[in-house]
Design a protein around this motif. Sequence first.
Motif, PDB file in Angstrom:
ATOM      1  N   TRP A 227       0.812  -1.219   0.000  1.00 26.63           N
ATOM      2  CA  TRP A 227       0.000   0.000   0.000  1.00 26.63           C
ATOM      3  C   TRP A 227       0.848   1.273   0.000  1.00 26.63           C
ATOM      4  N   LEU A 228       2.076   1.172   0.490  1.00 29.08           N
ATOM      5  CA  LEU A 228       2.964   2.328   0.428  1.00 29.08           C
ATOM      6  C   LEU A 228       3.504   2.536  -0.986  1.00 29.08           C
ATOM      7  N   ARG A 229       3.751   1.436  -1.683  1.00 31.15           N
ATOM      8  CA  ARG A 229       4.365   1.522  -3.006  1.00 31.15           C
ATOM      9  C   ARG A 229       3.340   1.709  -4.121  1.00 31.15           C
ATOM     10  N   HIS A 230       2.073   1.395  -3.839  1.00 27.29           N
ATOM     11  CA  HIS A 230       1.061   1.478  -4.898  1.00 27.29           C
ATOM     12  C   HIS A 230      -0.219   2.069  -4.312  1.00 27.29           C
ATOM     13  N   LEU A 231      -0.344   3.378  -4.401  1.00 20.17           N
ATOM     14  CA  LEU A 231      -1.487   4.086  -3.811  1.00 20.17           C
ATOM     15  C   LEU A 231      -2.831   3.590  -4.328  1.00 20.17           C
ATOM     16  N   PRO A 232      -2.986   3.290  -5.634  1.00 22.62           N
ATOM     17  CA  PRO A 232      -4.296   2.775  -6.104  1.00 22.62           C
ATOM     18  C   PRO A 232      -4.747   1.526  -5.361  1.00 22.62           C
ATOM     19  N   SER A 233      -3.815   0.700  -4.911  1.00 26.94           N
ATOM     20  CA  SER A 233      -4.195  -0.504  -4.162  1.00 26.94           C
ATOM     21  C   SER A 233      -4.780  -0.136  -2.803  1.00 26.94           C
ATOM     22  N   LEU A 234      -4.197   0.858  -2.139  1.00 27.87           N
ATOM     23  CA  LEU A 234      -4.725   1.317  -0.854  1.00 27.87           C
ATOM     24  C   LEU A 234      -6.109   1.934  -1.035  1.00 27.87           C
ATOM     25  N   GLU A 235      -6.268   2.732  -2.073  1.00 30.97           N
ATOM     26  CA  GLU A 235      -7.572   3.344  -2.337  1.00 30.97           C
ATOM     27  C   GLU A 235      -8.622   2.274  -2.628  1.00 30.97           C
ATOM     28  N   LYS A 236      -8.224   1.244  -3.367  1.00 27.10           N
ATOM     29  CA  LYS A 236      -9.171   0.165  -3.675  1.00 27.10           C
ATOM     30  C   LYS A 236      -9.541  -0.603  -2.409  1.00 27.10           C
ATOM     31  N   MET A 238      -9.817   0.677   0.566  1.00 24.55           N
ATOM     32  CA  MET A 238     -10.804   1.523   1.258  1.00 24.55           C
ATOM     33  C   MET A 238     -12.173   1.414   0.590  1.00 24.55           C
ATOM     34  N   LEU A 239     -12.196   1.466  -0.726  1.00 25.37           N
ATOM     35  CA  LEU A 239     -13.467   1.349  -1.449  1.00 25.37           C
ATOM     36  C   LEU A 239     -14.099  -0.025  -1.220  1.00 25.37           C
ATOM     37  N   HIS A 240     -13.262  -1.040  -1.128  1.00 19.86           N
ATOM     38  CA  HIS A 240     -13.760  -2.394  -0.856  1.00 19.86           C
ATOM     39  C   HIS A 240     -14.434  -2.442   0.516  1.00 19.86           C
ATOM     40  N   LEU A 241     -13.847  -1.747   1.497  1.00 17.25           N
ATOM     41  CA  LEU A 241     -14.450  -1.681   2.831  1.00 17.25           C
ATOM     42  C   LEU A 241     -15.794  -0.960   2.773  1.00 17.25           C
ATOM     43  N   PHE A 242     -15.847   0.176   2.086  1.00 14.62           N
ATOM     44  CA  PHE A 242     -17.102   0.909   1.956  1.00 14.62           C
ATOM     45  C   PHE A 242     -18.175   0.059   1.278  1.00 14.62           C
ATOM     46  N   MET A 260     -13.881  -3.951   9.761  1.00 14.70           N
ATOM     47  CA  MET A 260     -12.723  -3.064   9.854  1.00 14.70           C
ATOM     48  C   MET A 260     -11.437  -3.870  10.070  1.00 14.70           C
ATOM     49  N   LYS A 261     -11.449  -4.770  11.037  1.00 13.73           N
ATOM     50  CA  LYS A 261     -10.243  -5.553  11.311  1.00 13.73           C
ATOM     51  C   LYS A 261      -9.924  -6.494  10.153  1.00 13.73           C
ATOM     52  N   ASP A 262     -10.965  -7.009   9.508  1.00 16.49           N
ATOM     53  CA  ASP A 262     -10.772  -7.911   8.382  1.00 16.49           C
ATOM     54  C   ASP A 262     -10.123  -7.198   7.197  1.00 16.49           C
ATOM     55  N   SER A 263     -10.331  -5.896   7.102  1.00 20.87           N
ATOM     56  CA  SER A 263      -9.771  -5.114   5.992  1.00 20.87           C
ATOM     57  C   SER A 263      -8.270  -4.889   6.127  1.00 20.87           C
TER      58      SER A 263
END
Length: 476
Positions: A227-236, A238-242, A260-263
């Motif tokens: 998630w540090l090296r690929h921001l789109p993965s971190l954003e995805k 978050m969207l997956h959690l939503f 939340m913990k599962d994410s």
Amino acid sequence: MAQDSVDLSCDYQFWMQKLSVWDQASTLETQQDTCLHLAQFQEFLRKMYEALKEMDSNTVIERFPTIGQLLAKACWNPFILAYDESQKILIWCLCCLINKEPQNSGQSKLNSWIQGVLSHILSALRFDKEVALFTQGLGYAPIDYYPGLLKNVTKRVNGNISRVASLSRVCVPLITLTDVDPLVEALLICHGREPQEILQPEFFEAVNEAILLKKISLPMSAVVCLWLRHLPSLEKAMLHLFEKLISSERNCLRRIECFMKDSLLPQAACHPAIFRVVDEMFRCALLETDGALEIIATIQVFTQCFVEALEKESKQLRFALKTYFPYTSPSLGMVLLQDPQDIPRGHWLQTLKHISELLREAVEDQTHGSRGGPFESWFLFIHFGGWAEMVAEQLLMSAAEPPTALLWLLAFYYGPRDGRQQRAQTMMVYVMATCRHGDLQPCGQRRSPVPTEVARDETLPAHSPAKQRPFFPKVI
């Protein structure tokens, strides 16, 4: 059904052409194209199987005369066989072509051909005889040689930075294989000195997708690197959690906590850079929904899980608190970060007055206030819902005139956009409402501080300000 049939026929022609191109060339560009389309092709195979299982073998051949060619090309493609569940689905499709009671020599030949293809699939990922003889000559059985070979490749990742890019591309179809996990972890953790990212974007996307769908399990350090090296993965993520929260029929606090913990987001957020991105996305969601109660409750659960993860990782902060909350004073952040239940009851009032003073200074004192303004102070405060609960309890227990500091804190909690004069008027309304009705909210604004769905679960405390009005853009 008719439209599905048309779509399947169009997809069939598209993939037939693709497989022919992949079969005729084995260049680097062809391999890249294959890896980019593996997930889509697997989805096509699923649809094809759903259609084939409803037909007998004669109908299948009549409707798809070249089905044998398509499946054969797929079965002889090592990238397809190695990817996720494609091998299993190909076997299902081939079984649909088998005639249980062949009526002629043509059907018997087809059955024999299918058996040959099935044998190829089941042995495709094994070494050939020459390699087996070579490994035996070295004193290794094939079953011992494969893990050893993979282990050596993993060890050499850090020493061969120039090969990392091509290796990450080759790994894409193998991501979900358990034996490849150490190699995936090594690639994610490996850091070269190149100014640009050396790992392929499709590698990051495939790993992130596998993590979100729980097809692989990697150490937290590897997930953080991803998630540090690929921001789109971190954003995805978050969207997956939503998406999970929105699609769930009933979101009690315990269920939100499980999601939340599962994410893995609270655990990964121990790194300030990830926390800041996650917090910013929560901020955007809060503003887009005009302060929706569900978003506020989710932020509070996230914060609680984040603090728990922070305590497990280290008793002392590895990073300065300012790196997590840059728009607030460290003293205010440290006070709010405490668990209200850890404070002796006799010190509650003193602590709340201290929080009120710090917040009031940040909000109303333009000279020493936080550079983020009232909204940033309020946004910080709502992260820690336990303090609002404590304010309410103290006001209810107050026999004499309610302390001004607590009234101000509650007024700010419910009206972050109010000015000094309007907040003073609100405080007077609270006093009158409390005296007359025992209600801690202003008259005419009596709402539950948490959503009805959330309030049903009392296993976790979470108090959120009512959704009274949207925030003014100038406050933002």
